[in-house]
Design a protein around this motif. Structure first.
Motif, PDB file in Angstrom:
ATOM      1  N   THR A  70      30.880   3.830  34.145  1.00  0.00           N
ATOM      2  CA  THR A  70      29.854   2.786  34.336  1.00  0.00           C
ATOM      3  C   THR A  70      29.643   1.916  32.773  1.00  0.00           C
ATOM      4  O   THR A  70      29.436   0.819  32.887  1.00  0.00           O
ATOM      5  N   ALA A  71      29.599   2.669  31.788  1.00  0.00           N
ATOM      6  CA  ALA A  71      29.496   2.339  30.393  1.00  0.00           C
ATOM      7  C   ALA A  71      30.518   1.340  30.104  1.00  0.00           C
ATOM      8  O   ALA A  71      30.697   0.363  29.567  1.00  0.00           O
ATOM      9  N   ARG A  72      31.950   1.867  30.535  1.00  0.00           N
ATOM     10  CA  ARG A  72      32.982   1.046  30.154  1.00  0.00           C
ATOM     11  C   ARG A  72      32.972  -0.383  31.126  1.00  0.00           C
ATOM     12  O   ARG A  72      33.457  -1.462  30.614  1.00  0.00           O
ATOM     13  N   PHE A  73      32.357  -0.330  32.222  1.00  0.00           N
ATOM     14  CA  PHE A  73      32.722  -1.238  33.347  1.00  0.00           C
ATOM     15  C   PHE A  73      31.361  -2.348  32.423  1.00  0.00           C
ATOM     16  O   PHE A  73      31.534  -3.480  32.389  1.00  0.00           O
ATOM     17  N   GLU A  74      30.591  -1.978  32.128  1.00  0.00           N
ATOM     18  CA  GLU A  74      29.522  -2.890  31.660  1.00  0.00           C
ATOM     19  C   GLU A  74      30.158  -3.436  30.182  1.00  0.00           C
ATOM     20  O   GLU A  74      29.762  -4.552  30.060  1.00  0.00           O
ATOM     21  N   GLN A  75      30.483  -2.572  29.467  1.00  0.00           N
ATOM     22  CA  GLN A  75      31.184  -3.058  28.122  1.00  0.00           C
ATOM     23  C   GLN A  75      32.065  -4.296  28.522  1.00  0.00           C
ATOM     24  O   GLN A  75      32.284  -5.289  27.587  1.00  0.00           O
ATOM     25  N   GLN A  76      32.953  -4.114  29.355  1.00  0.00           N
ATOM     26  CA  GLN A  76      33.764  -5.045  29.754  1.00  0.00           C
ATOM     27  C   GLN A  76      33.463  -6.126  30.799  1.00  0.00           C
ATOM     28  O   GLN A  76      34.394  -7.110  31.284  1.00  0.00           O
ATOM     29  N   ASN A  77      32.256  -6.373  31.128  1.00  0.00           N
ATOM     30  CA  ASN A  77      31.634  -7.160  32.054  1.00  0.00           C
ATOM     31  C   ASN A  77      32.289  -7.093  33.251  1.00  0.00           C
ATOM     32  O   ASN A  77      32.625  -8.069  33.954  1.00  0.00           O
ATOM     33  N   ASP A  78      32.303  -5.972  33.907  1.00  0.00           N
ATOM     34  CA  ASP A  78      33.564  -5.872  34.995  1.00  0.00           C
ATOM     35  C   ASP A  78      32.432  -5.567  36.496  1.00  0.00           C
ATOM     36  O   ASP A  78      32.121  -4.325  36.629  1.00  0.00           O
ATOM     37  N   SER A  79      31.924  -6.547  37.115  1.00  0.00           N
ATOM     38  CA  SER A  79      30.898  -6.194  37.939  1.00  0.00           C
ATOM     39  C   SER A  79      31.642  -5.484  39.205  1.00  0.00           C
ATOM     40  O   SER A  79      30.846  -4.813  39.867  1.00  0.00           O
ATOM     41  N   ALA A  80      32.886  -5.870  39.325  1.00  0.00           N
ATOM     42  CA  ALA A  80      33.571  -5.051  40.560  1.00  0.00           C
ATOM     43  C   ALA A  80      33.883  -3.862  40.462  1.00  0.00           C
ATOM     44  O   ALA A  80      33.802  -3.158  41.564  1.00  0.00           O
ATOM     45  N   GLY A  81      34.086  -3.371  39.205  1.00  0.00           N
ATOM     46  CA  GLY A  81      34.211  -1.760  38.997  1.00  0.00           C
ATOM     47  C   GLY A  81      32.916  -1.058  39.191  1.00  0.00           C
ATOM     48  O   GLY A  81      32.843   0.026  39.800  1.00  0.00           O
ATOM     49  N   MET A  82      31.694  -1.859  38.921  1.00  0.00           N
ATOM     50  CA  MET A  82      30.342  -1.263  39.226  1.00  0.00           C
ATOM     51  C   MET A  82      29.937  -0.915  40.748  1.00  0.00           C
ATOM     52  O   MET A  82      29.493  -0.043  41.344  1.00  0.00           O
ATOM     53  N   GLY A  83      30.748  -2.008  41.427  1.00  0.00           N
ATOM     54  CA  GLY A  83      30.596  -2.139  42.857  1.00  0.00           C
ATOM     55  C   GLY A  83      31.258  -0.949  43.741  1.00  0.00           C
ATOM     56  O   GLY A  83      30.828  -0.695  44.722  1.00  0.00           O
ATOM     57  N   SER A  84      32.488  -0.400  42.998  1.00  0.00           N
ATOM     58  CA  SER A  84      33.019   0.587  43.599  1.00  0.00           C
ATOM     59  C   SER A  84      32.341   1.901  43.598  1.00  0.00           C
ATOM     60  O   SER A  84      32.673   2.719  44.357  1.00  0.00           O
ATOM     61  N   LEU A  85      31.327   2.049  42.918  1.00  0.00           N
ATOM     62  CA  LEU A  85      30.285   3.263  42.670  1.00  0.00           C
ATOM     63  C   LEU A  85      29.314   3.317  43.747  1.00  0.00           C
ATOM     64  O   LEU A  85      28.782   4.435  43.958  1.00  0.00           O
ATOM     65  N   ALA A  86      29.008   2.226  44.268  1.00  0.00           N
ATOM     66  CA  ALA A  86      27.781   2.030  45.226  1.00  0.00           C
ATOM     67  C   ALA A  86      27.785   0.966  45.924  1.00  0.00           C
ATOM     68  O   ALA A  86      28.259  -0.111  45.452  1.00  0.00           O
ATOM     69  N   GLU A  87      27.497   1.411  47.373  1.00  0.00           N
ATOM     70  CA  GLU A  87      27.266   0.044  48.494  1.00  0.00           C
ATOM     71  C   GLU A  87      25.678  -0.391  48.290  1.00  0.00           C
ATOM     72  O   GLU A  87      25.645  -1.670  48.362  1.00  0.00           O
ATOM     73  N   ASP A  88      24.970   0.612  48.224  1.00  0.00           N
ATOM     74  CA  ASP A  88      23.465   0.231  48.230  1.00  0.00           C
ATOM     75  C   ASP A  88      22.725   0.680  47.149  1.00  0.00           C
ATOM     76  O   ASP A  88      22.433   1.954  46.903  1.00  0.00           O
TER      77      ASP A  88
END
Length: 158
Positions: A41-59
């Motif tokens: 999640t830190a890597r996704f945030e560092q890279q501004n990757d909103s799709a990567g964050m979405g893969s970890l949570a639906e709700d």
């Protein structure tokens, strides 16, 4: 009769020891998996990757000190951040410190300090005191809630 009782007692103790050892190994694996998710999640945030964050949570819900965001609102903020920075990475380095993982069956609570430092000047930045709540389902650990509070930033070592 006494011999049977002793044998049953020994067998019971061995079975209990094997069960407890198996639980300790699972707890270690769960903790390692949760730390890996936090790293991602830190890597996704560092890279501004909103799709990567979405893969970890639906709700998922993020509770901030000033605002509460749904998963969709959070992803929209990340996309705006991406555009704001000329479609490049976040201008801050992101580091999670003092991480603690507490397991409660199929629920986990992960607490840490998230430190943001400007890449151009590492003496500038800010910190957050974060708490993430996960639940485990058939697909693995799923992020359900993040609570964010401001925290005092440690000074960079010279």
């Amino acid at each position: 009769m006494r011999r049977i009782a002793v044998l049953l007692s020994v067998a019971g103790l061995l079975a209990m020891a094997a069960f407890l050892q198996g639980r300790a190994a699972t707890k270690g694996q769960d903790e390692q998996e949760l730390r890996q998710i936090e790293s991602e999640t830190a890597r996704f945030e560092q890279q501004n990757d909103s799709a990567g964050m979405g893969s970890l949570a639906e709700d998922w819900v993020c509770l901030g000190s000033k605002k509460t965001l749904s998963k969709a609102e959070f992803q929209e903020n990340v996309k705006r951040n991406f555009v704001t920075h000329d479609n490049g990475p976040n201008p801050y380095t992101i580091e999670k410190k003092n991480m603690r993982v507490d397991l409660f069956g199929d629920t986990a609570v992960v607490t840490y300090i998230k430190e943001y430092r400007q890449t151009a000047d590492t003496t500038k930045g800010f910190s957050e005191d974060d708490t993430d709540v996960f639940t485990r389902d058939t697909r693995g650990w799923r992020l359900r809630l993040t609570k964010v509070s401001p925290a005092q930033m440690e000074m960079a070592a010279n």
